[in-house]
Design an enzyme around this catalytic site. Structure first.
Site, short mmCIF file in Angstrom:
data_model
loop_
_atom_site.label_atom_id
_atom_site.label_comp_id
_atom_site.label_asym_id
_atom_site.label_seq_id
_atom_site.Cartn_x
_atom_site.Cartn_y
_atom_site.Cartn_z
N ASP A 291 -3.35 1.08 -2.48
CA ASP A 291 -3.95 -0.22 -3.26
C ASP A 291 -2.97 -0.45 -3.99
OD1 ASP A 291 -5.28 -1.20 -5.42
OD2 ASP A 291 -6.71 0.38 -5.49
N GLN B 181 -2.89 -2.34 -9.27
CA GLN B 181 -2.20 -2.25 -10.70
C GLN B 181 -0.60 -2.25 -10.30
OE1 GLN B 181 -3.76 -2.62 -13.32
NE2 GLN B 181 -5.76 -2.71 -12.49
N HIS C 183 -10.00 3.70 -8.10
CA HIS C 183 -10.96 2.75 -8.40
C HIS C 183 -11.96 2.71 -7.32
CE1 HIS C 183 -12.65 -1.37 -9.20
NE2 HIS C 183 -11.83 -1.65 -10.06
N CYS D 101 -14.49 1.39 -13.75
CA CYS D 101 -14.56 1.49 -12.41
C CYS D 101 -13.88 2.65 -11.75
CB CYS D 101 -14.14 0.26 -11.66
SG CYS D 101 -15.19 -1.33 -11.93
N LYS E 116 -4.33 -10.65 -10.78
CA LYS E 116 -3.61 -9.62 -11.47
C LYS E 116 -2.01 -10.00 -11.83
CE LYS E 116 -6.77 -5.65 -10.75
NZ LYS E 116 -7.83 -5.68 -11.75
#
Lengths: 405, 145
Positions: free
Chosen positions: A198, A201, A121, A363, A224
């Site tokens: 990261d 997600q 991202h 993104c 999220k």
């Protein structure tokens, strides 16, 4: 047995109609909806315990501090960190990555390299570009393959003694690809590089174990994972957090301030300048309790069933192409295009039918450039979605196709 | 015909559609998008591109006999259909009239959301660019006068 209707009853927003139709929400990878337990926790915070934390000697301040620190402990347990002070509250993943990239500035020089993945991202690209600009270090990229997975065959060439930081996402936001982070972490550690994962997600779909992964940093966005917007956390290994420079200066993060010199507070406060998003942190703890109460094994199983159903249904549409790996190597994201249809047109027509998807480059422009497309339509599902909603999406795509082609 | 008269005409045309039924209006915009004559290939350059986050727009303007003539294109059909409506309203008009003209007729035909900055489809920037061209041509004509 997974009772989706009972779960949906916890999410007030899902019961409403949009444009006269039942809302079908498939933009979960952008942000998740919130259960009433989280919404009530926020209201309850302001109705009963609102006070600034870590400072006051009074009753309310003590209670709000206790709740906030209890949330930190909930997060610690959830990710299996060794110490609660290794959990830094942030406003989300972007904040966490910027915090680490900025903290590494004194530790890098022009002979060093930073390695990221091709599936990142923008928020896991740009902060490292800033760091590269400021230190003279070079930014390198693990390439990707046509099937939307990282190409690790060249890892031994691009990951060297020069590499000081490796930053990759656990799961790609644009394609849903689950990256082989254990392999990357082990290879990075073999050359002495620190690894940031990261987890934006991944956190909605699985429970990361930071000690088992042996990652140095793991960042998560609260919004999220059914928690309030503007909440989140960064896990960092104590040894790295102690070496890093603080990200922001201000109250709370200091031990002693004179005009000549300031000494920093101990972890985690060194990285938590200013009054934080207190109700967000507390809400994040409540959201994790909510998810763990359902159970991540059940959540993952349900989402895998939704993914397989959606993949089969969308693949069967004439002209459809799904980007990314097969369903066994990704989470519940279907990123696709229909031949001859611009993703914006399809997204805009689905919106008129009350179906929320994301369209565009997500993104992650380098991925779109790789496939030479303007973007994709992304349907991202969470455990509260239903098979009927997938049917509605597929019918919507067919209707849009008729109008557009 | 004046810009406002053309816009009233467009509004009247859209009033023929069933207000409860979005499909008809959208189908009309899609068909407009399919029929809009493409911009001359030589003007479909990076210089003329207006990059939205979602779709791309190419816009070119000529100045002929005191009127601005626009041609444009987009990679998305809905955007292109909206372009057709905007061009019908603004093209072949005097720079001064273009500068004074409004776009709120888009709200009245139920397509407001496509002219919103959050859509990031390039249309908001396109309207700005349409006005920029008008401004450039109006100052040019004043200098010549």
């Amino acid at each position: 047995m997974f009772n989706v209707q009972a779960i949906r009853a916890d999410f007030p927003i899902l019961t409403q109609t949009v444009k006269g139709k039942n809302l079908v929400y498939f933009d979960n990878a952008a942000t998740s909806q919130k259960p009433k337990q989280v919404i009530e926790a926020i209201a309850n915070y302001y109705e009963t315990i609102n006070a600034n934390i870590h400072r006051g000697v009074h009753y309310l301040s003590q209670i709000s501090t206790d709740r906030y620190e209890a949330a930190r402990e909930t997060i610690r347990k959830h990710v299996n960190a060794q110490h609660a002070f290794e959990i830094i509250f942030t406003s989300g993943t972007t904040h966490g990555i910027n915090l680490v990239a900025s903290g590494f500035e004194p530790l890098l020089n022009e002979n060093d390299e930073i390695l990221i993945g091709a599936l990142e991202h923008h928020s896991n690209i740009v902060p490292w570009q800033f760091l590269a600009e400021r230190t003279g270090a070079k930014l390198r990229v693990i390439p990707m393959l046509e099937n939307g997975t990282l190409d690790l065959s060249s890892l031994s060439e691009i990951l060297t003694e020069k590499t000081k930081v490796v930053a990759v996402n656990h799961i790609s936001n644009a394609l849903g690809t689950i990256n082989p982070i254990r392999e990357i972490i082990a290879a990075a550690h073999a050359v002495g590089a620190a690894v940031l994962i990261d987890g934006a997600q991944a956190a909605p779909h699985l429970q990361p174990d930071v000690q088992a992964l042996d990652c140095d940093f793991y960042t998560v966005s609260g919004h999220k994972i059914c928690a309030p917007t503007g909440s989140g956390f960064l896990y960092g290994k104590e040894s790295w957090l102690n070496k890093m420079r603080p990200y922001q200066g201000g109250g709370e993060m200091i031990k002693e301030v004179t005009f000549e010199k300031t000494t920093y507070a101990d972890l985690p406060h060194k990285f938590e300048a200013g009054t934080p998003n207190i109700e967000g942190g507390i809400g994040l703890g409540v959201a994790l309790d909510y998810l763990n109460n359902i159970g991540f094994d059940k959540i993952a199983a349900q989402e895998q069933s939704l993914l397989e159903y959606a993949t089969a249904k969308i693949s069967a549409i004439d002209g459809a192409r799904i980007y990314g790996p097969d369903t066994s190597h990704k989470t519940s994201v279907v990123s696709f295009n229909i031949e001859g249809v611009h993703p914006y047109d399809l997204g805009a027509l689905l919106d008129k039918m009350g179906i929320a998807v994301r369209t565009g480059h997500h993104c992650a422009q380098p991925i779109m450039n790789f496939f030479d497309i303007p973007g994709t339509v992304r349907a991202s599902m969470m455990f509260y979605n239903t098979f009927e909603e997938i049917d509605a999406l597929v019918n919507g795509i067919e209707k849009a196709k008729q109008m557009l082609l | 015909m004046s810009i406002s008269a053309i816009q009233e005409e467009i509004v009247a045309e859209f009033e023929l559609f069933d207000p409860e039924n979005w499909d008809e209006r959208y189908q009309y915009v899609i068909d407009l998008g399919k029929s809009l004559p493409l911009i001359d290939a030589k003007y479909k350059t990076d210089e003329n591109i207006i990059k939205g986050c979602q779709s791309k727009v190419w816009l070119h303007a000529d100045y002929e006999g005191g009127k601005v003539v626009y041609s444009a294109d987009s990679d998305a059909i809905l955007t292109k259909g909206l372009i057709a409506i905007l061009i019908r309203s603004f093209s072949h008009q005097a720079p001064k009239d273009i500068l004074e003209a409004k776009t709120d007729f888009i709200d009245r035909i139920g397509l407001k959301e496509h002219l919103s900055p959050t859509r990031a489809n390039g249309l908001v920037s396109m309207v700005k660019q349409i006005k920029m061209y008008a401004l450039a041509f109006s100052s040019k004509s004043e200098q010549q006068a």
